[in-house]
Motif scaffolding. Structure first.
Motif, PDB file in Angstrom:
ATOM      1  N   LEU A  19     -52.420  26.362  88.013  1.00  0.00           N
ATOM      2  CA  LEU A  19     -52.179  25.882  89.378  1.00  0.00           C
ATOM      3  C   LEU A  19     -50.796  25.251  89.501  1.00  0.00           C
ATOM      4  CD1 LEU A  19     -53.421  25.660  92.160  1.00  0.00           C
ATOM      5  CD2 LEU A  19     -54.393  23.441  91.509  1.00  0.00           C
ATOM      6  N   GLN A  20     -50.386  24.540  88.448  1.00  0.00           N
ATOM      7  CA  GLN A  20     -49.065  23.925  88.446  1.00  0.00           C
ATOM      8  C   GLN A  20     -47.972  24.993  88.514  1.00  0.00           C
ATOM      9  OE1 GLN A  20     -48.345  21.685  84.887  1.00  0.00           O
ATOM     10  NE2 GLN A  20     -46.142  21.442  85.287  1.00  0.00           N
ATOM     11  N   VAL A  21     -48.131  26.068  87.728  1.00  0.00           N
ATOM     12  CA  VAL A  21     -47.155  27.159  87.736  1.00  0.00           C
ATOM     13  C   VAL A  21     -47.088  27.807  89.112  1.00  0.00           C
ATOM     14  CG1 VAL A  21     -46.591  29.424  86.785  1.00  0.00           C
ATOM     15  CG2 VAL A  21     -47.403  27.615  85.272  1.00  0.00           C
ATOM     16  N   ILE A  22     -48.245  28.053  89.709  1.00  0.00           N
ATOM     17  CA  ILE A  22     -48.293  28.687  91.030  1.00  0.00           C
ATOM     18  C   ILE A  22     -47.549  27.843  92.060  1.00  0.00           C
ATOM     19  CG2 ILE A  22     -49.841  29.333  92.917  1.00  0.00           C
ATOM     20  CD1 ILE A  22     -51.905  30.100  90.717  1.00  0.00           C
ATOM     21  N   LYS A  23     -47.793  26.543  92.041  1.00  0.00           N
ATOM     22  CA  LYS A  23     -47.120  25.650  92.989  1.00  0.00           C
ATOM     23  C   LYS A  23     -45.616  25.647  92.775  1.00  0.00           C
ATOM     24  CE  LYS A  23     -50.960  22.397  93.747  1.00  0.00           C
ATOM     25  NZ  LYS A  23     -51.435  21.010  93.515  1.00  0.00           N
ATOM     26  N   ASP A  24     -45.183  25.587  91.509  1.00  0.00           N
ATOM     27  CA  ASP A  24     -43.754  25.530  91.208  1.00  0.00           C
ATOM     28  C   ASP A  24     -43.045  26.830  91.597  1.00  0.00           C
ATOM     29  OD1 ASP A  24     -43.992  22.981  90.275  1.00  0.00           O
ATOM     30  OD2 ASP A  24     -43.939  23.503  88.143  1.00  0.00           O
ATOM     31  N   VAL A  25     -43.668  27.966  91.311  1.00  0.00           N
ATOM     32  CA  VAL A  25     -43.066  29.251  91.675  1.00  0.00           C
ATOM     33  C   VAL A  25     -42.898  29.338  93.189  1.00  0.00           C
ATOM     34  CG1 VAL A  25     -43.421  31.754  91.731  1.00  0.00           C
ATOM     35  CG2 VAL A  25     -43.873  30.492  89.631  1.00  0.00           C
ATOM     36  N   TYR A  26     -43.929  28.960  93.914  1.00  0.00           N
ATOM     37  CA  TYR A  26     -43.866  29.044  95.378  1.00  0.00           C
ATOM     38  C   TYR A  26     -42.814  28.080  95.943  1.00  0.00           C
ATOM     39  CZ  TYR A  26     -45.292  29.278 100.245  1.00  0.00           C
ATOM     40  OH  TYR A  26     -45.295  29.459 101.607  1.00  0.00           O
ATOM     41  N   ARG A  27     -42.728  26.881  95.357  1.00  0.00           N
ATOM     42  CA  ARG A  27     -41.779  25.890  95.856  1.00  0.00           C
ATOM     43  C   ARG A  27     -40.329  26.329  95.627  1.00  0.00           C
ATOM     44  NH1 ARG A  27     -43.620  21.864  93.404  1.00  0.00           N
ATOM     45  NH2 ARG A  27     -42.166  21.652  91.662  1.00  0.00           N
ATOM     46  N   HIS A  28     -40.049  26.909  94.472  1.00  0.00           N
ATOM     47  CA  HIS A  28     -38.672  27.269  94.146  1.00  0.00           C
ATOM     48  C   HIS A  28     -38.277  28.666  94.630  1.00  0.00           C
ATOM     49  CE1 HIS A  28     -39.168  23.952  91.180  1.00  0.00           C
ATOM     50  NE2 HIS A  28     -37.874  23.772  91.412  1.00  0.00           N
ATOM     51  N   GLN A  29     -39.230  29.590  94.665  1.00  0.00           N
ATOM     52  CA  GLN A  29     -38.864  30.987  94.924  1.00  0.00           C
ATOM     53  C   GLN A  29     -39.630  31.629  96.074  1.00  0.00           C
ATOM     54  OE1 GLN A  29     -39.659  32.556  91.033  1.00  0.00           O
ATOM     55  NE2 GLN A  29     -38.280  31.076  90.077  1.00  0.00           N
ATOM     56  N   GLY A  30     -40.601  30.909  96.629  1.00  0.00           N
ATOM     57  CA  GLY A  30     -41.374  31.467  97.727  1.00  0.00           C
ATOM     58  C   GLY A  30     -42.353  32.531  97.268  1.00  0.00           C
ATOM     59  N   LEU A  31     -42.984  33.185  98.219  1.00  0.00           N
ATOM     60  CA  LEU A  31     -43.998  34.195  97.904  1.00  0.00           C
ATOM     61  C   LEU A  31     -43.415  35.349  97.094  1.00  0.00           C
ATOM     62  CD1 LEU A  31     -47.004  34.751  98.449  1.00  0.00           C
ATOM     63  CD2 LEU A  31     -46.304  36.088 100.444  1.00  0.00           C
ATOM     64  N   ARG A  32     -42.171  35.704  97.392  1.00  0.00           N
ATOM     65  CA  ARG A  32     -41.536  36.825  96.697  1.00  0.00           C
ATOM     66  C   ARG A  32     -41.394  36.554  95.198  1.00  0.00           C
ATOM     67  NH1 ARG A  32     -35.627  39.301  98.424  1.00  0.00           N
ATOM     68  NH2 ARG A  32     -35.606  41.055  96.956  1.00  0.00           N
ATOM     69  N   GLY A  33     -41.305  35.283  94.819  1.00  0.00           N
ATOM     70  CA  GLY A  33     -41.120  34.933  93.420  1.00  0.00           C
ATOM     71  C   GLY A  33     -42.255  35.379  92.523  1.00  0.00           C
ATOM     72  N   PHE A  34     -43.439  35.577  93.079  1.00  0.00           N
ATOM     73  CA  PHE A  34     -44.588  35.986  92.266  1.00  0.00           C
ATOM     74  C   PHE A  34     -44.462  37.442  91.796  1.00  0.00           C
ATOM     75  CE2 PHE A  34     -46.336  32.391  94.643  1.00  0.00           C
ATOM     76  CZ  PHE A  34     -46.902  31.674  93.612  1.00  0.00           C
ATOM     77  N   TRP A  35     -43.571  38.203  92.433  1.00  0.00           N
ATOM     78  CA  TRP A  35     -43.378  39.597  92.029  1.00  0.00           C
ATOM     79  C   TRP A  35     -42.070  39.782  91.268  1.00  0.00           C
ATOM     80  CZ3 TRP A  35     -46.690  38.383  95.853  1.00  0.00           C
ATOM     81  CH2 TRP A  35     -47.908  39.051  95.855  1.00  0.00           C
ATOM     82  N   HIS A  36     -41.564  38.674  90.685  1.00  0.00           N
ATOM     83  CA  HIS A  36     -40.385  38.766  89.831  1.00  0.00           C
ATOM     84  C   HIS A  36     -40.768  39.562  88.581  1.00  0.00           C
ATOM     85  CE1 HIS A  36     -36.479  37.669  88.365  1.00  0.00           C
ATOM     86  NE2 HIS A  36     -36.964  37.079  87.288  1.00  0.00           N
ATOM     87  N   GLY A  37     -40.044  40.618  88.283  1.00  0.00           N
ATOM     88  CA  GLY A  37     -40.383  41.496  87.158  1.00  0.00           C
ATOM     89  C   GLY A  37     -41.258  42.662  87.571  1.00  0.00           C
ATOM     90  N   GLN A  38     -41.401  42.917  88.876  1.00  0.00           N
ATOM     91  CA  GLN A  38     -42.285  43.983  89.351  1.00  0.00           C
ATOM     92  C   GLN A  38     -41.865  45.358  88.832  1.00  0.00           C
ATOM     93  OE1 GLN A  38     -45.142  44.420  90.899  1.00  0.00           O
ATOM     94  NE2 GLN A  38     -44.868  46.628  91.023  1.00  0.00           N
ATOM     95  N   LEU A  39     -40.564  45.636  88.791  1.00  0.00           N
ATOM     96  CA  LEU A  39     -40.125  46.959  88.332  1.00  0.00           C
ATOM     97  C   LEU A  39     -40.573  47.219  86.896  1.00  0.00           C
ATOM     98  CD1 LEU A  39     -38.630  49.585  88.771  1.00  0.00           C
ATOM     99  CD2 LEU A  39     -36.487  48.433  88.156  1.00  0.00           C
ATOM    100  N   GLY A  40     -40.455  46.199  86.046  1.00  0.00           N
ATOM    101  CA  GLY A  40     -40.902  46.361  84.661  1.00  0.00           C
ATOM    102  C   GLY A  40     -42.394  46.636  84.580  1.00  0.00           C
ATOM    103  N   THR A  41     -43.176  45.909  85.394  1.00  0.00           N
ATOM    104  CA  THR A  41     -44.622  46.139  85.404  1.00  0.00           C
ATOM    105  C   THR A  41     -44.952  47.528  85.918  1.00  0.00           C
ATOM    106  OG1 THR A  41     -44.864  43.789  85.950  1.00  0.00           O
ATOM    107  CG2 THR A  41     -46.837  45.145  86.093  1.00  0.00           C
ATOM    108  N   LEU A  42     -44.229  47.967  86.965  1.00  0.00           N
ATOM    109  CA  LEU A  42     -44.467  49.290  87.539  1.00  0.00           C
ATOM    110  C   LEU A  42     -44.205  50.392  86.518  1.00  0.00           C
ATOM    111  CD1 LEU A  42     -45.035  51.121  89.991  1.00  0.00           C
ATOM    112  CD2 LEU A  42     -42.598  50.951  90.550  1.00  0.00           C
ATOM    113  N   ILE A  43     -43.068  50.294  85.812  1.00  0.00           N
ATOM    114  CA  ILE A  43     -42.745  51.312  84.806  1.00  0.00           C
ATOM    115  C   ILE A  43     -43.792  51.312  83.690  1.00  0.00           C
ATOM    116  CG2 ILE A  43     -41.075  51.984  83.033  1.00  0.00           C
ATOM    117  CD1 ILE A  43     -38.893  50.836  84.887  1.00  0.00           C
ATOM    118  N   ARG A  44     -44.122  50.109  83.220  1.00  0.00           N
ATOM    119  CA  ARG A  44     -45.086  50.004  82.128  1.00  0.00           C
ATOM    120  C   ARG A  44     -46.462  50.517  82.546  1.00  0.00           C
ATOM    121  NH1 ARG A  44     -47.335  44.269  80.848  1.00  0.00           N
ATOM    122  NH2 ARG A  44     -48.677  44.964  82.550  1.00  0.00           N
ATOM    123  N   GLU A  45     -46.928  50.138  83.725  1.00  0.00           N
ATOM    124  CA  GLU A  45     -48.275  50.507  84.147  1.00  0.00           C
ATOM    125  C   GLU A  45     -48.381  51.977  84.538  1.00  0.00           C
ATOM    126  OE1 GLU A  45     -51.253  48.584  84.225  1.00  0.00           O
ATOM    127  OE2 GLU A  45     -49.937  47.474  82.875  1.00  0.00           O
TER     128      GLU A  45
END
Length: 339
Positions: free
Chosen positions: A181-207
């Protein structure tokens, strides 16, 4: 008095009524199949995550070693030793709550979207219903499944990776272990909703690539083993019985293990770059950290070898984990059908 289309066996059912009954059953069957994929996929994913999580923690710690400091770990065994010495064995399970949710979502999504991919192929007329899809189509449905699942998985893996990194850097100061929960709050505070998809391209290629190999390798190995078994049969009747029955458990395990090893090895560099991106401190801006720039920095620091840090331990843990996932999922589908 019975009317046309009733369940009275003495009254014939008209062709129109029979057609309507069949059409009514199709949506119900599709819903039950989707429910099986989601429920049994979730259970299988949780079982697999408990098996693999300590190895996954070591993999992330090896992948996320900073560029500007000497390597903290000499290899997987050294990472295991240092981690257990610092936090005890249970420390390797730090942050497992979010990954358990992620494993349930990931595995259920993979089986669900793979089923959707099969339905797309059947509906498009590329393959007739009632017969097994060719292996090329199964690799394609795996890629389809992985691509869609990646968008669900990236935020969960971001939280997991930030929790798994060590509490101290070399010569650094100890910090309090992070909570989801602490990580979720910090990510949202510093980077907004978009921050949760940081690294999406790597996940997409891998998956996308990895899941094509995951489903494709499992089915390829299964068919090879089935052909091997049938060639040893003494009669056509025995061969027919083999075709109708599931593979022996040890062969199911081999097929599942081969799937996990193919998934993790083939696209491991993409996972390494993703882990490095997602273990960047939350307080630091990540808007300039892209997949290409992170990959270039790693190449400059360690060359090709750097992209495969933790690959051995990852492939090792994927064999039993993937074997159990498929065995649990296939077993539940066979012995507890919802249809």
């Amino acid at each position: 008095m019975a009317t046309e289309g009733s369940l009275n066996p003495e009254v014939p059912v008209s062709a129109a009524a029979s057609s309507r009954m069949t059409m009514d059953l199709k949506p119900r069957k599709a819903v039950l199949e989707a429910l099986e994929d989601i429920t049994y996929g979730s259970i299988a994913g949780v079982v697999g995550k408990y098996i693999e999580y300590p190895f996954d923690t070591v993999k992330v710690r090896l992948q996320s070693q900073p560029d500007h400091l000497p390597l903290r770990y000499k290899g997987p065994l050294d990472c295991f030793r240092q981690s257990i010495r610092a936090d005890g064995f249970l420390g390797l399970y730090r942050g497992i709550s979010a990954p358990l949710v992620g494993a349930a979502l990931e595995t259920s999504s993979l089986f669900f979207f793979e089923g959707v991919g099969r339905e797309v192929i059947y509906s498009s007329g590329l393959s007739p219903r009632g017969i097994d899809l060719p292996l090329s189509s199964l690799w394609l449905t795996g890629a389809f499944s992985g691509a869609f699942t990646s968008f669900i998985l990236t935020p969960i893996e971001l939280v997991k990776c930030k929790i798994q990194v060590p509490e101290t850097e070399v010569g650094g100061k100890a910090r309090t272990p992070l909570k989801p929960l602490q990580v979720i709050k910090d990510v949202y505070r510093h980077q907004g909703l978009r921050g949760f998809w940081h690294g999406q391209l790597g996940t997409l290629i891998r998956e996308a690539g990895g899941c094509a190999a995951w489903f494709g390798s499992k089915e390829t190995t299964t068919r090879l083993l089935r052909d091997f078994n049938e060639k040893r049969a003494n009669s056509e009747e025995e061969r027919a019985q083999m075709r109708a029955a599931p593979l022996p458990l040890w062969q199911q395990a081999v097929a599942g293990a081969s799937a996990g090893m193919a998934y993790n090895f083939l696209f491991f560099p993409a996972d390494t770059i993703k882990s490095r991106m997602q273990t960047t401190p939350i307080s630091e801006s990540t808007k300039h950290s892209t997949f290409v720039k992170e990959g270039a920095a790693l190449w400059k620091q360690a060359g090709l070898k750097g992209f495969y840090r933790g690959c051995g331990v990852t492939v090792l843990r994927s064999a039993p984990s993937s074997a159990f996932i498929f065995m649990v999922y296939d077993g539940l589908k066979k012995y507890l059908p919802m249809q």
